[in-house]
Design a protein around this motif. Structure first.
Motif, mmCIF file in Angstrom:
data_model
loop_
_atom_site.group_PDB
_atom_site.id
_atom_site.type_symbol
_atom_site.label_atom_id
_atom_site.label_comp_id
_atom_site.label_asym_id
_atom_site.label_seq_id
_atom_site.Cartn_x
_atom_site.Cartn_y
_atom_site.Cartn_z
ATOM 1 N N VAL A 63 0.861 -1.171 0.000
ATOM 2 C CA VAL A 63 0.000 0.000 0.000
ATOM 3 C C VAL A 63 0.907 1.233 0.000
ATOM 4 O O VAL A 63 1.760 1.375 0.877
ATOM 5 N N ALA A 64 0.732 2.094 -0.994
ATOM 6 C CA ALA A 64 1.574 3.285 -1.091
ATOM 7 C C ALA A 64 0.762 4.444 -1.654
ATOM 8 O O ALA A 64 -0.151 4.248 -2.449
ATOM 9 N N ARG A 65 1.121 5.628 -1.221
ATOM 10 C CA ARG A 65 0.496 6.838 -1.767
ATOM 11 C C ARG A 65 1.462 7.412 -2.800
ATOM 12 O O ARG A 65 2.573 7.837 -2.462
ATOM 13 N N ILE A 66 1.014 7.416 -4.058
ATOM 14 C CA ILE A 66 1.848 7.868 -5.166
ATOM 15 C C ILE A 66 1.035 8.855 -5.999
ATOM 16 O O ILE A 66 -0.072 8.541 -6.442
ATOM 17 N N TRP A 70 -3.869 6.599 -3.547
ATOM 18 C CA TRP A 70 -3.490 5.401 -2.804
ATOM 19 C C TRP A 70 -3.495 4.229 -3.760
ATOM 20 O O TRP A 70 -4.477 3.994 -4.459
ATOM 21 N N TRP A 71 -2.382 3.503 -3.810
ATOM 22 C CA TRP A 71 -2.267 2.311 -4.643
ATOM 23 C C TRP A 71 -2.210 1.098 -3.728
ATOM 24 O O TRP A 71 -1.413 1.050 -2.797
ATOM 25 N N VAL A 72 -3.051 0.137 -3.995
ATOM 26 C CA VAL A 72 -3.036 -1.132 -3.272
ATOM 27 C C VAL A 72 -2.700 -2.198 -4.310
ATOM 28 O O VAL A 72 -3.455 -2.401 -5.263
ATOM 29 N N ASN A 73 -1.553 -2.826 -4.141
ATOM 30 C CA ASN A 73 -1.059 -3.802 -5.110
ATOM 31 C C ASN A 73 -0.963 -5.181 -4.468
ATOM 32 O O ASN A 73 0.027 -5.501 -3.807
ATOM 33 N N PRO A 74 -2.001 -6.015 -4.660
ATOM 34 C CA PRO A 74 -2.005 -7.336 -4.025
ATOM 35 C C PRO A 74 -1.196 -8.379 -4.801
ATOM 36 O O PRO A 74 -1.120 -8.348 -6.025
ATOM 37 N N CYS A 75 -0.597 -9.278 -4.030
ATOM 38 C CA CYS A 75 0.204 -10.375 -4.575
ATOM 39 C C CYS A 75 -0.074 -11.645 -3.770
ATOM 40 O O CYS A 75 -0.543 -11.578 -2.641
ATOM 41 N N ARG A 76 0.275 -12.775 -4.351
ATOM 42 C CA ARG A 76 0.167 -14.059 -3.660
ATOM 43 C C ARG A 76 1.559 -14.690 -3.614
ATOM 44 O O ARG A 76 2.280 -14.690 -4.611
ATOM 45 N N ALA A 130 -0.667 2.749 -15.280
ATOM 46 C CA ALA A 130 0.731 2.294 -15.337
ATOM 47 C C ALA A 130 1.219 2.279 -16.785
ATOM 48 O O ALA A 130 2.382 2.587 -17.058
ATOM 49 N N TRP A 131 0.333 1.914 -17.727
ATOM 50 C CA TRP A 131 0.703 1.968 -19.157
ATOM 51 C C TRP A 131 0.919 3.408 -19.588
ATOM 52 O O TRP A 131 1.911 3.734 -20.250
ATOM 53 N N LEU A 132 -0.025 4.271 -19.229
ATOM 54 C CA LEU A 132 0.040 5.671 -19.634
ATOM 55 C C LEU A 132 1.277 6.356 -19.054
ATOM 56 O O LEU A 132 1.957 7.115 -19.738
ATOM 57 N N GLY A 133 1.568 6.071 -17.816
ATOM 58 C CA GLY A 133 2.719 6.685 -17.143
ATOM 59 C C GLY A 133 3.887 5.726 -17.027
ATOM 60 O O GLY A 133 4.568 5.701 -15.996
ATOM 61 N N PHE A 134 4.155 4.946 -18.074
ATOM 62 C CA PHE A 134 5.182 3.906 -18.009
ATOM 63 C C PHE A 134 6.531 4.397 -17.485
ATOM 64 O O PHE A 134 7.108 3.767 -16.595
ATOM 65 N N PRO A 135 7.059 5.524 -17.982
ATOM 66 C CA PRO A 135 8.351 5.978 -17.436
ATOM 67 C C PRO A 135 8.291 6.238 -15.932
ATOM 68 O O PRO A 135 9.232 5.926 -15.199
ATOM 69 N N LEU A 136 7.186 6.788 -15.466
ATOM 70 C CA LEU A 136 7.031 7.047 -14.031
ATOM 71 C C LEU A 136 6.892 5.733 -13.259
ATOM 72 O O LEU A 136 7.457 5.573 -12.176
ATOM 73 N N ALA A 137 6.167 4.776 -13.823
ATOM 74 C CA ALA A 137 6.022 3.466 -13.178
ATOM 75 C C ALA A 137 7.384 2.787 -13.039
ATOM 76 O O ALA A 137 7.698 2.201 -11.995
ATOM 77 N N ARG A 138 8.218 2.866 -14.080
ATOM 78 C CA ARG A 138 9.569 2.282 -14.002
ATOM 79 C C ARG A 138 10.415 3.011 -12.954
ATOM 80 O O ARG A 138 11.193 2.397 -12.236
ATOM 81 N N TRP A 139 10.254 4.331 -12.884
ATOM 82 C CA TRP A 139 10.989 5.098 -11.884
ATOM 83 C C TRP A 139 10.620 4.617 -10.492
ATOM 84 O O TRP A 139 11.502 4.443 -9.643
ATOM 85 N N TRP A 140 9.318 4.371 -10.215
ATOM 86 C CA TRP A 140 8.885 3.888 -8.908
ATOM 87 C C TRP A 140 9.444 2.495 -8.630
ATOM 88 O O TRP A 140 9.829 2.183 -7.504
ATOM 89 N N GLN A 141 9.490 1.642 -9.664
ATOM 90 C CA GLN A 141 10.077 0.316 -9.468
ATOM 91 C C GLN A 141 11.552 0.436 -9.081
ATOM 92 O O GLN A 141 12.012 -0.248 -8.162
#
Length: 155
Positions: A63-66, A70-76, A130-141
């Motif tokens: 859970v992060a505020r970006i 607020w982004w909630v990214n669930p994983c298993r 995430a597609w639209l802001g791909f460069p920003l998404a990569r920066w966050w990664q």
């Protein structure tokens, strides 16, 4: 990881490692930190039912505020990566995650006695933002990796 290179078109593979030190004590401390989710940056809270560890099948969410959202990214948790000289796990994103892929977090105690924190991942954007802001998404990664490594090297 559950893939065999080369990756399917569109996926980006990442591998990052940082040396934590040497010896059994460093290895034990790093394994305990991984089990306690210390590797997650302070700006990214991990939500889970179990306070410690990673069990196969367990669902966790970052859970992060970006960008004011607020982004909630669930994983298993898909599998454990434990042996005499490794300790860690792999998780895969669930459909509600902004990305599609898997990530491995592992502590390695190498034959020369050194201890390493390794993150391996493959992903591509899933959410339209995430597609639209791909460069920003990569920066966050990349920021996640940098901040995660900083947490683990400060043990």
């Amino acid at each position: 990881m559950s893939y065999t290179p080369p990756l399917v078109d569109g996926f980006i593979a990442d591998e990052h490692e940082v040396r934590l030190g040497s010896g059994e004590e460093v290895y034990r401390t790093a394994c305990e930190a991984l089990d306690a989710w210390v590797m997650f940056p302070t700006w990214a809270e991990v939500s889970r039912l179990e306070a410690k560890g990673q069990k196969v099948g367990q669902i966790v969410a970052m859970v992060a505020r970006i960008g004011g959202l607020w982004w909630v990214n669930p994983c298993r948790i898909l599998r454990r990566c434990d042996s005499a000289h490794t300790h860690g796990f792999v998780y895969g994103t669930l459909p509600e995650h902004a990305e599609c892929g898997e990530e491995q977090f592992i502590i390695e105690h190498r034959p020369d006695g050194t201890v390493w924190y390794v993150i391996r991942a493959f992903s591509h954007p899933r959410h339209w933002m995430a597609w639209l802001g791909f460069p920003l998404a990569r920066w966050w990664q990349c920021r996640f990796v940098r901040d995660s490594q900083a947490r683990m090297t400060s043990l």
